[in-house]
Every structure is written in structure tokens, then in C-alpha cells.
Design a protein around this motif. Structure first.
Motif, short mmCIF file in Angstrom:
data_model
loop_
_atom_site.label_atom_id
_atom_site.label_comp_id
_atom_site.label_asym_id
_atom_site.label_seq_id
_atom_site.Cartn_x
_atom_site.Cartn_y
_atom_site.Cartn_z
N THR A 165 0.95 -1.54 -0.13
CA THR A 165 -0.18 0.00 0.33
C THR A 165 0.35 1.18 0.08
O THR A 165 0.29 2.36 -0.12
N TYR A 166 2.51 0.67 0.69
CA TYR A 166 3.14 2.34 0.80
C TYR A 166 3.66 3.25 -0.35
O TYR A 166 3.61 3.83 -0.88
N GLN A 167 4.21 2.34 -1.41
CA GLN A 167 4.53 1.85 -2.62
C GLN A 167 4.28 2.91 -4.14
O GLN A 167 4.42 3.40 -4.48
N LYS A 170 3.59 6.08 -3.01
CA LYS A 170 5.32 7.09 -3.09
C LYS A 170 4.73 7.56 -4.35
O LYS A 170 5.67 8.42 -5.05
N THR A 195 -1.34 4.80 6.66
CA THR A 195 -0.66 4.95 6.02
C THR A 195 0.16 6.87 5.49
O THR A 195 0.44 7.09 5.73
N ASP A 301 12.61 -0.01 -0.22
CA ASP A 301 11.08 0.48 -0.08
C ASP A 301 10.49 -0.49 1.10
O ASP A 301 10.02 0.39 2.11
N ILE A 305 9.48 1.01 4.77
CA ILE A 305 8.11 1.65 5.34
C ILE A 305 8.35 0.96 7.07
O ILE A 305 7.69 0.96 7.72
N TYR A 309 6.76 3.34 9.83
CA TYR A 309 5.89 3.05 10.98
C TYR A 309 6.42 2.69 12.06
O TYR A 309 6.11 3.45 13.04
#
Length: 371
Positions: A165-167, A170, A195, A301, A305, A309
Motif C-alpha cells: 500500500t505504501y509503494q 510513493k 499510511t 522501499d 516503510i 511505521y
């Protein structure tokens, strides 16, 4: 190295206790005693062969946390006793442009990346076994360090759900003040909300479950919740989102989300690998809306993350289970009856020499190292 764990012997089968031998530690590799492993929805898909690519026996698990027990010659980053993690990959060519750019998940080498379980991305007849087991050996480049601020069981889901979900956030430059929609509030979606909030976005949760609304607002911190059956709410939210991340892990009606997007924006799919039926492209064409996809994230990455966190105090909402509860966990996950991520406590594994013996998986070469 003898390893015990849980695996499926054929498509759709119940998970059963298994044992197998990991190959001996080589130069450039790290041996890990697994303490925890997250349960991902993709594990259920793979066990059931929903994507027509599963290899059996199948030992799932790609949200792995444990302690280093030994390191091979030449390993510099890790030492015995370090708390570390392993995500969705354990190998890649390390030579192609994507690997050199830190996007090993898109490796264009002959086999692609080697997934932590279920073998190389480009099938070659070999298999790999994952983290529903008590030990694994991984090349140094695919191991990440777990920050002290995260408990091992909390870190596990970040290694797939967190990075997945983060990538894309970004990549598509989600920033302070953006209105970000999150579709599907489960294992991935609950982390996506946290996030996006930490990135400074205004988060709009999109759910088909009205009963989740209060929880999403109060416990997860979303700024708004839209129930997808509420036509008035959808009409009022038209052309309001800067970015939308869909974590829904199965076919769904993507058409109902397109009108929510502003001009020149992106809907990113990370959960549904099966496809969509009858996509109405007119709204996309008239507002230059992209329908895109994103696959997990690279090792760099993933470390980023984890550190993010830890810095922001974000902790996945987990339910700890024993290894012998994995079949029950699969049923609860299938019925969307878990909050939000199961994590297996591998210290509770009851290893037995009577466990089903399965074929030893074969690891690929360690590029740039002495084999």
C-alpha cells in the motif's frame, strides 16, 4: 537444516503439518529462525490456485520475522541475534535495470524475481517454500532490519500489506492535503488508511460494509467514510479524489469508483489479480483518469516503510494465532471476519517427525557470491 511448518499438498486442500530440508547456508546468505509470519489473502488464493499458477506442495508465508541464527561468508549487514524480516521475494537477477533501480519485484532476468514461496516469477519447474515454517535461509540482499520500536508480530504484516500500500502512494506522490480514497478496509486497507494519514492526506474510506463505518472513523482515523451503496454520498463525492487505492482482493465493480476521481488522477489496483468485467471507460477518457496497478515494492522501499511505521508509531491491527489454527484463519479471512491481519506465532509450532515429508525446494544461485 530440517524445517517444520504447514503446507497444502494440492489445490484447495486443508493445510497440514509438513517437514522438509532447507539447503545448507552458503556465502552471502542469512539463516533465520522464524518467530512470526503474517497471513496474507494471497496465501489463500495460492493454496486454492485461484490464479492458475500455484505449485504444490505449497508452503505459504511472505511476511516473515525472526532472529538471525547464522550468516554465510561475506555477509556484512547482519549478525547472529539480529531481529530481521523477509518479505515477498528471496532472490532476483540483481543485474537488470529494474533490480539496479531497487525494484526487484519487476526483475526482467531469465526467471524474474524468486518469490518467497511458489517459485520464480517466470516458472522453471522449481519451487520455494515460505514462512509458515520455523526456519528459512535467504540471501543478504533480501533481508530487512526490524526497528526496535516494532514488536516482531507487529512488523510481520508490514512486509507485504504495508509495502504493497505504501509503494504506490510513493510512486504517485501522495502528499499533504491530497484527498486519497482507500477501497476495501481489510488487511491491506487498514494499513493504507494509516499510511496515507501519516503522509498528511485527507483519507476517504470506501466500503461496502455499513457496519464498519464507526470503527473506520474512530479506530483507524479516516477523515470520511463512504458506503458504496449510498447513492447520495457517491453523488456528493463526485470528482473529489486525487488518488484512489483499491485493496479489494477479488473482482468488483470498478465503474462505481471512476466518477469519484478528479481529472488527471489515478486509480491503483493492488489486490485484484483476476481482472474486471465490463469496465466503462467513458469516464476515464473524458477526465484522463488512469487505471493502474502496482506490485508489492522493492527491498529498499520495504526497509523504508518499516522505518516509517516505527517513526510514526503505526502498528497493524493483528490477531495472533497458533500454527494449527491456520485453516480456521483462512475461513475467517474468506468470510471477512478478522481484524485485520492474522499473524502466526511460530513459537507455538508443535513439530513432529511424523509430519508429512515433502520434497526439498531448490534455491537459485547467489549472484555475485561464491556458491
Amino acid at each position: 537444516m530440517k524445517v517444520h511448518g504447514y503446507g497444502a499438498l494440492e489445490a484447495g486442500a486443508k493445510m497440514v503439518p509438513v517437514q522438509f530440508e532447507r539447503e545448507a547456508l552458503r556465502a552471502g546468505e542469512v539463516a533465520i529462525k522464524i518467530s512470526h509470519c503474517g497471513v496474507c489473502h494471497s496465501d489463500l488464493h495460492q493454496v486454492n490456485d485461484d490464479w492458475d499458477n500455484s505449485l504444490y506442495p505449497c508452503v505459504p508465508g511472505h511476511e516473515i520475522v525472526g532472529k538471525v541464527t547464522a550468516v554465510g561468508e561475506g555477509v556484512e549487514k547482519y549478525s547472529e541475534g539480529d531481529v530481521v524480516g523477509v518479505g515477498c521475494m528471496v532472490n532476483s537477477c540483481q543485474q537488470c535495470a529494474n533490480c539496479k533501480a531497487g525494484e526487484e519485484q519487476y526483475c526482467t532476468g531469465p526467471k524474474g524475481c524468486t518469490l518467497t514461496y511458489n517459485g520464480p516469477a517466470v516458472p522453471d519447474g522449481t519451487n520455494s517454500y515460505g514462512g509458515y515454517s520455523d526456519g528459512i535461509i535467504v540471501r543478504e540482499e533480501f533481508v530487512v532490519r526490524v526497528p526496535d520500536a516494532l514488536k516482531p508480530e507487529e512488523a510481520a504484516p508490514i512486509l507485504c500489506a504495508g509495502i504493497t500500500t505504501y509503494q504506490p502512494m510513493k510512486h504517485w506522490n501522495v502528499k499533504m492535503g491530497d484527498r486519497v480514497g482507500i477501497a476495501g478496509i481489510g488487511g491491506l486497507g487498514h494499513l493504507a488508511i494509516e499510511t496515507a494519514k501519516a503522509l498528511g492526506a485527507h483519507v476517504v474510506a470506501l466500503t461496502t460494509s455499513p457496519e464498519k463505518k464507526e470503527m473506520i472513523l474512530e479506530d483507524l482515523g479516516a477523515d470520511e467514510v463512504i458506503v458504496m451503496s449510498d447513492e447520495k454520498a457517491l453523488e456528493e463525492a463526485a470528482m473529489s479524489l486525487d488518488f484512489l487505492l483499491s485493496t479489494i482482493p477479488y473482482k468488483h465493480d470498478i465503474n462505481s469508483y471512476i466518477p469519484l476521481m478528479k481529472k488527471n488522477t489515478t486509480i491503483c489496483i493492488v489486490g485484484n489479480l483476476i481482472g474486471f468485467d465490463n469496465v466503462d471507460t467513458s469516464g476515464m477518457v473524458f477526465n484522463r483518469i488512469q487505471l493502474a496497478g502496482s506490485l508489492i515494492g522493492g527491498v529498499e522501499d520495504t526497509q523504508e516503510i518499516l522505518d516509517f511505521y516505527a517513526e510514526h508509531g503505526i502498528k497493524p491491527d493483528i490477531t495472533l494465532i497458533a500454527p494449527d489454527q491456520i485453516n480456521e484463519a483462512f475461513e475467517r479471512m474468506k468470510n471477512e471476519n478478522v481484524r485485520f491481519r492474522h499473524v502466526i506465532d511460530m513459537s507455538l509450532l508443535k513439530a513432529d517427525d511424523g509430519d508429512e515429508k515433502i520434497e526439498q525446494p531448490v534455491r537459485g544461485e547467489v549472484v555475485g557470491r561464491d556458491a
